[in-house]
Design a protein around this motif. Structure first.
Motif, PDB file in Angstrom:
ATOM      1  N   SER A 125       0.930  -2.402  37.581  1.00 34.06           N
ATOM      2  CA  SER A 125       0.797  -3.823  37.905  1.00 34.06           C
ATOM      3  C   SER A 125       0.428  -4.568  36.633  1.00 34.06           C
ATOM      4  O   SER A 125      -0.742  -4.645  36.263  1.00 34.06           O
ATOM      5  CB  SER A 125      -0.288  -4.009  38.969  1.00 34.06           C
ATOM      6  OG  SER A 125       0.101  -3.331  40.126  1.00 34.06           O
ATOM      7  N   ASN A 127       2.281 -13.571  46.902  1.00 32.63           N
ATOM      8  CA  ASN A 127       1.994 -13.860  48.295  1.00 32.63           C
ATOM      9  C   ASN A 127       0.732 -14.717  48.348  1.00 32.63           C
ATOM     10  O   ASN A 127      -0.335 -14.246  47.958  1.00 32.63           O
ATOM     11  CB  ASN A 127       1.732 -12.510  48.968  1.00 32.63           C
ATOM     12  CG  ASN A 127       2.190 -12.510  50.384  1.00 32.63           C
ATOM     13  OD1 ASN A 127       2.144 -13.537  51.060  1.00 32.63           O
ATOM     14  ND2 ASN A 127       2.636 -11.360  50.827  1.00 32.63           N
ATOM     15  N   HIS A 175       1.703  -7.972  35.577  1.00 37.86           N
ATOM     16  CA  HIS A 175       1.456  -9.353  36.020  1.00 37.86           C
ATOM     17  C   HIS A 175       1.249 -10.401  34.927  1.00 37.86           C
ATOM     18  O   HIS A 175       1.120 -11.590  35.240  1.00 37.86           O
ATOM     19  CB  HIS A 175       0.273  -9.443  36.991  1.00 37.86           C
ATOM     20  CG  HIS A 175       0.418  -8.577  38.194  1.00 37.86           C
ATOM     21  ND1 HIS A 175       1.609  -8.386  38.835  1.00 37.86           N
ATOM     22  CD2 HIS A 175      -0.487  -7.832  38.884  1.00 37.86           C
ATOM     23  CE1 HIS A 175       1.430  -7.565  39.860  1.00 37.86           C
ATOM     24  NE2 HIS A 175       0.175  -7.210  39.914  1.00 37.86           N
ATOM     25  N   SER A 198       1.240   3.020  42.635  1.00 37.25           N
ATOM     26  CA  SER A 198       1.042   1.772  41.897  1.00 37.25           C
ATOM     27  C   SER A 198      -0.401   1.681  41.399  1.00 37.25           C
ATOM     28  O   SER A 198      -1.341   1.921  42.156  1.00 37.25           O
ATOM     29  CB  SER A 198       1.356   0.592  42.829  1.00 37.25           C
ATOM     30  OG  SER A 198       1.105  -0.619  42.178  1.00 37.25           O
ATOM     31  N   THR A 199      -0.552   1.333  40.131  1.00 38.95           N
ATOM     32  CA  THR A 199      -1.902   1.212  39.574  1.00 38.95           C
ATOM     33  C   THR A 199      -2.088  -0.103  38.828  1.00 38.95           C
ATOM     34  O   THR A 199      -1.151  -0.633  38.230  1.00 38.95           O
ATOM     35  CB  THR A 199      -2.238   2.383  38.622  1.00 38.95           C
ATOM     36  OG1 THR A 199      -3.559   2.176  38.098  1.00 38.95           O
ATOM     37  CG2 THR A 199      -1.265   2.482  37.456  1.00 38.95           C
ATOM     38  N   PHE A 243      -5.711 -12.576  42.694  1.00 35.75           N
ATOM     39  CA  PHE A 243      -4.619 -12.970  43.601  1.00 35.75           C
ATOM     40  C   PHE A 243      -4.538 -12.075  44.829  1.00 35.75           C
ATOM     41  O   PHE A 243      -3.666 -12.260  45.673  1.00 35.75           O
ATOM     42  CB  PHE A 243      -3.281 -12.890  42.836  1.00 35.75           C
ATOM     43  CG  PHE A 243      -3.113 -11.593  42.113  1.00 35.75           C
ATOM     44  CD1 PHE A 243      -2.662 -10.475  42.763  1.00 35.75           C
ATOM     45  CD2 PHE A 243      -3.476 -11.474  40.762  1.00 35.75           C
ATOM     46  CE1 PHE A 243      -2.544  -9.258  42.118  1.00 35.75           C
ATOM     47  CE2 PHE A 243      -3.359 -10.264  40.098  1.00 35.75           C
ATOM     48  CZ  PHE A 243      -2.889  -9.153  40.777  1.00 35.75           C
ATOM     49  N   GLY A 249      -6.412  -0.785  48.018  1.00 36.43           N
ATOM     50  CA  GLY A 249      -7.110   0.160  47.142  1.00 36.43           C
ATOM     51  C   GLY A 249      -6.374   0.483  45.856  1.00 36.43           C
ATOM     52  O   GLY A 249      -5.193   0.201  45.697  1.00 36.43           O
ATOM     53  N   GLU A 250      -7.116   1.063  44.927  1.00 40.32           N
ATOM     54  CA  GLU A 250      -6.564   1.467  43.631  1.00 40.32           C
ATOM     55  C   GLU A 250      -6.453   3.004  43.628  1.00 40.32           C
ATOM     56  O   GLU A 250      -7.469   3.704  43.514  1.00 40.32           O
ATOM     57  CB  GLU A 250      -7.500   0.959  42.515  1.00 40.32           C
ATOM     58  CG  GLU A 250      -7.256   1.536  41.142  1.00 40.32           C
ATOM     59  CD  GLU A 250      -5.801   1.491  40.683  1.00 40.32           C
ATOM     60  OE1 GLU A 250      -5.193   0.414  40.684  1.00 40.32           O
ATOM     61  OE2 GLU A 250      -5.261   2.568  40.320  1.00 40.32           O
ATOM     62  N   GLY A 287      -0.773   0.106  49.224  1.00 34.72           N
ATOM     63  CA  GLY A 287      -1.538  -0.644  50.224  1.00 34.72           C
ATOM     64  C   GLY A 287      -2.892  -1.009  49.639  1.00 34.72           C
ATOM     65  O   GLY A 287      -3.046  -1.202  48.428  1.00 34.72           O
TER      66      GLY A 287
END
Ligand code: SAH
Ligand code: SF4
Length: 348
Positions: free
Chosen positions: A220, A296, A222, A197-198, A124, A165-166, A163
């Protein structure tokens, strides 16, 4: 001292004050110079010649030995709906990255990139569409903040590593960046004001927990089960849902920091009442916070966002189960393009 040299010059903006001091002592420079230069760099001065308490000769000497990494504004989009500003920055080597500045009641927050592209390839997300290029240096993460602060004439008080990247795939540079940015002689942004955030690199979550930093960890998630999660996140084939939640529980036990779970809600994929029930079974008793993000749509993947009522119904179900769930406010909708899209468009 880490090996951070590039084009035979040392990447000075990736060094902590004590490391600059050590490096300066090799040039027989007094230690107060390190503090001066570090403070200029954190204020966004990207040229030794512009540091007014440094002589021309010294500026030349420093310029021969040290490189200053910068973020040049390639494009800038200002929202007409709120005060959100999105930047496309050009790095010293010509690569492009994205950052977003958002205004909240408590101050300004910046969402920064930690890599160019991403290896994780979540279906996604636009960031990984063109694969992975390279890790960002701590200096390049810092420069996103100093460039935005300078351009908008503001002081940023919060940072989110969300933003492109991991972050945990660039572990050492990200940890170093957090130490630099929270240093009292520099930007002095407390670790409590940083969220990371990972996508869930389990061994790195354990490694991070050992550092016991008072940052906020966002995971994350999901999806509430392996079937759905593996269909949208490749990483789930390596670290499944149970293993991930177990690592998150250990993280909470060790650090006492409550985890925030990101849940990008996608129509007909992870938005059913059964998903809400499974989420409850998974997270019940973990003190977790669930952040529902209206997915999004990214042109290439065909995913759709459920309508507002359906997202609210999903949230209400979670609340009824006793979970703590909120819906993320979408800022800068008119200039959006989920992270990575801007760079992809400009590459093409
Ligand atoms: N790689 C890290 C951090 C960067 S992505 C991670 O995955 O957590 C930041 C957040 O944006 C993640 O929660 C990610 O899943 C989410 N995201 C990516 N693409 C999205 C999209 N199209 N719609 C909604 N959220 C998205
Ligand atoms: Fe990478 Fe995060 Fe996008 Fe997944 S969601 S591809 S981990 S940036």
């Amino acid at each position: 001292m880490p090996q951070l040299s590039n084009e035979n010059r040392i990447d000075i903006k990736s060094l902590l004050p004590d490391e600059i001091k050590q490096s300066f002592s090799d040039l027989s420079l007094p230690s107060y110079r390190a503090k001066q230069v570090f403070s200029w760099l954190c204020r966004g001065v990207d040229d030794f010649a512009l540091m007014t308490d440094i002589s021309k000769d010294l500026a030349n000497t420093l310029n021969e030995k040290y490189e200053i990494k910068t973020c040049k504004i390639a494009k800038k989009f200002c929202s007409q709906l709120d005060d959100t500003v999105k930047y496309l920055f050009e790095l010293n080597d010509g690569e492009l990255i994205e950052s977003v500045v958002m205004k909240y009641k408590h101050g300004y927050s910046i969402c920064i990139s930690t890599q160019i592209g991403c290896k994780m390839g979540c279906s996604f997300c636009a960031s990984g569409l063109n694969g992975f290029v390279r890790n960002l240096y701590p200096s390049e993460m810092l420069s996103q903040i100093t460039a935005a602060q300078h351009d908008l004439d503001i002081r940023i008080s919060n940072i989110v590593l969300m933003g492109m990247g991991e972050p945990l795939d660039n572990f050492d540079n990200v940890v170093r960046f957090m130490k630099i940015v929270s240093n009292g002689d520099g930007l002095n942004i407390g670790l409590r004001h940083i969220s990371l955030s990972t996508s869930g690199i389990v061994p790195k979550i354990y490694e991070l927990s050992q550092l016991n930093l008072p940052i906020t960890l966002s995971v994350s998630l999901h999806a509430p089960n392996d079937k759905i999660r593996s269909s949208i996140m490749k990483i789930n084939n390596t670290y499944g849902v149970e293993e991930l939640i177990c690592a998150c529980k250990k993280y909470f036990e060790r650090t006492g920091r409550r985890i925030s779970y990101e849940y990008a809600i996608i129509k007909d994929v992870n938005d059913t009442p059964e998903c809400a029930k499974q989420l409850y079974e998974l997270l019940n008793g973990t003190c977790a916070h669930i952040n529902l993000i209206p997915a999004n749509p990214v042109n290439e993947n065909g995913y759709k966002t459920p309508n507002r009522e359906n997202i609210a119904a999903f949230q209400n179900l979670l609340i009824k189960y006793g979970l703590n769930a909120t819906i993320r406010r979408t800022l800068g909708r008119d200039i959006n393009a989920s992270c990575g899209q801007l760079r992809n468009r400009n590459k093409r």
